[in-house]
Design a protein around this motif. Structure first.
Motif, PDB file in Angstrom:
ATOM      1  N   ASN B 166       0.772  -1.175  -0.039  1.00  0.00           N
ATOM      2  CA  ASN B 166       0.053   0.082  -0.081  1.00  0.00           C
ATOM      3  C   ASN B 166       1.192   1.369  -0.105  1.00  0.00           C
ATOM      4  O   ASN B 166       1.503   1.456   0.970  1.00  0.00           O
ATOM      5  N   GLU B 177      -1.255   3.166   9.348  1.00  0.00           N
ATOM      6  CA  GLU B 177      -1.935   1.911   8.571  1.00  0.00           C
ATOM      7  C   GLU B 177      -1.763   0.678   9.684  1.00  0.00           C
ATOM      8  O   GLU B 177      -2.898   0.125   9.789  1.00  0.00           O
ATOM      9  N   THR B 182      -5.136  -1.638   9.146  1.00  0.00           N
ATOM     10  CA  THR B 182      -5.464  -1.916   7.523  1.00  0.00           C
ATOM     11  C   THR B 182      -3.970  -2.413   6.681  1.00  0.00           C
ATOM     12  O   THR B 182      -4.372  -2.974   5.909  1.00  0.00           O
ATOM     13  N   SER B 183      -3.017  -2.296   7.368  1.00  0.00           N
ATOM     14  CA  SER B 183      -1.918  -2.904   6.973  1.00  0.00           C
ATOM     15  C   SER B 183      -1.216  -3.987   8.167  1.00  0.00           C
ATOM     16  O   SER B 183      -1.245  -3.512   9.233  1.00  0.00           O
TER      17      SER B 183
END
Lengths: 229, 263
Positions: B166, B177, B182-183
């Protein structure tokens, strides 16, 4: 608006370096070129050949390479290091640096070589009869050159000279190569901040300057036109 | 006329020969610097190492150290902008005495010039949640990775052929993130990671131990065989020992090469 002013003042400072380099190069190269042209039309063969070779080298290699050699080679060979000025006058010390002096030497020698060929063309274009007439009148060689020939030469070489001089102001950007902080250095520096327009803006500085030079040369040409034969 | 020209030629050649003879003797850089009463330091504008502040003065981690070093030698410090590609020619032609500009001490460069003791380092590290199971480069390869677009971290992601990347707009976004889940992993500068991870807002994160990419060490460049090196190394170690360098590193956010400085 603040950004525009900041860019303008920085570019102006850079351009003052470019113009200084331009003016000082002319002051040195114009007379030096005349001396070289005397040497290349000399009847004394060793002198003539020596200077023809010098002119060949100066016109035959890239100016950028000459700048590099003149700036770095003396130090690399342990000969000498270009001097710095410590006058204490901030603008002067900031502009006339070691790098500036080396660039000035390179530009002066290089442009003197080009100028010398223009002078030579001008001198050789004057008909032999005028030299002979001068001799008949009992003038010395020096008198003939300064009183009869020179003004005609100046008139004839103005168009090629103005060409070369206009090239010079743009060539000053090559001094960038040894980190002389000219207008293009600062324009490129703004690119690091993501600004591209200062580069085009810098182009406008050159354009205006060359515009002024063009007007001056046109005036000079007109002033000398009474000489028309 | 002929005589005058011959005279001019003689003078020109004579001057050229004299210039050739007046060699600036001695190989001692220390002596040269003292004779000139100035230490010339070659830099490029490269924050936070070297940059010009609002007052028009040189600032930055490297610039401040260079000024201190000149002061210790008892000479003026002249910082000049050079063209980075020509740093070796600048040194060898004695236009500058030191290159002090967050310079990566690479092997290729080491063949041309000498390096001081390395004072700083940069590397990319992996940041994960404190309870993450990720411990190796192999696991990172197949995890969801956040990197700052265009950064050294992004290069690492490309070089390592990581599968899910990302790209975000800032290093801090990459950590966010991970924090948000999300990561799985953020690849960022060690300097940044050490200063934020495990503290305050990012207390729940950690740096994966034993994993780092593209280790680079920074050193000051000197001419080969320069006798300034001994002085400079002593200076750097002393300034580390008395805490000056550590304070500067915190101010400017530089990752110190503590092993080398303490050694």
């Amino acid at each position: 608006m603040g950004e525009f002013l900041q860019v303008t003042s920085q570019l102006l400072e850079g351009f003052s370096t470019s113009v200084m380099l331009f003016i000082l190069t002319l002051i040195i190269a114009l007379p030096l070129g005349l001396i070289i042209s005397f040497c290349t039309i000399s009847k004394f063969a060793p002198l003539r050949i020596f200077f023809k070779v010098i002119v060949w080298i100066l016109r035959g290699t890239p100016l950028m390479l000459q700048i590099f050699v003149i700036f770095y080679l003396p130090g690399l060979l342990n000969l000498f290091v270009w001097p710095t000025m410590d006058t204490g006058w901030a603008w002067f010390d900031r502009t006339i640096t070691t790098r500036f002096i080396a660039a000035l030497v390179a530009f002066s020698i290089n442009y003197a070589a080009y100028f010398s060929e223009i002078y030579r063309g001008g001198i050789e274009s004057i008909s032999k009869g005028q030299f002979e007439a001068g001799q008949v009148l009992g003038m010395t060689k020096t008198q003939i050159f300064f009183k009869v020939v020179l003004l005609q030469v100046i008139k004839r070489i103005i168009p090629p000279m103005s060409n070369e001089i206009i090239t010079l102001i743009k060539d000053t950007a090559l001094a960038n190569f040894i980190s002389v902080l000219d207008i293009l250095y600062w324009a490129k520096d703004f690119m690091l901040d993501g600004l591209i327009w200062p580069l085009f803006y810098a182009g406008a500085f050159y354009l205006v300057f060359v515009g002024l030079l063009t007007i001056i040369f046109n005036r000079v040409e007109k002033k000398l036109s009474y000489f028309r034969v | 006329m002929k005589k005058i020209l011959a005279l001019i030629l003689t003078v020109v050649l004579g001057v050229a020969a004299c210039m050739g003879l007046t060699a600036c003797g001695g190989d001692s850089d220390l002596q040269r610097v003292k004779d000139n009463n100035k230490l010339v330091v070659g830099v490029t504008v490269y924050p936070p190492m070297d940059y010009v502040d609002d007052q028009g003065e040189w600032a930055g981690f490297d610039a401040e150290l260079a000024k201190m070093f000149a002061e210790e030698l008892g000479v003026n410090c002249q910082i000049v902008i050079i063209t980075w590609a020509q740093k070796v020619a600048e040194l060898n032609s004695k236009q500058i005495d030191l290159v002090w500009n967050g310079m990566t001490a690479s092997e290729e460069l080491g063949a041309q010039i000498d390096f001081s003791v390395s004072y700083a380092k940069n590397a990319q590290v992996a940041v994960v949640k404190a309870d993450s199971a990720i411990t190796s480069k192999d696991q990172i390869k197949t995890a969801k990775v956040a990197v700052e677009a265009g950064s050294a971290g992004a290069d690492v992601a490309a070089d390592e052929a990581m599968t899910t990347v990302n790209p975000v707009t800032a290093q801090v976004d990459a950590i966010n993130e991970v924090k948000a889940g999300t990561s799985d992993v953020a690849i960022i500068d060690i300097t940044m990671a050490q200063s934020v991870v495990g503290k305050g807002e990012y207390a729940g994160l950690k740096i994966v131990e034993g994993v780092s990419y593209g280790d680079e060490i920074f050193a000051v460049g000197l001419r080969k065989g320069s006798d300034l090196k001994a002085k400079l190394d002593t200076f750097l170690k002393a300034k580390y020992a008395d805490g000056t360098i550590t304070a500067l590193a915190l101010e400017y956010g530089v990752g110190l090469n503590t092993e080398a400085l303490a050694g």
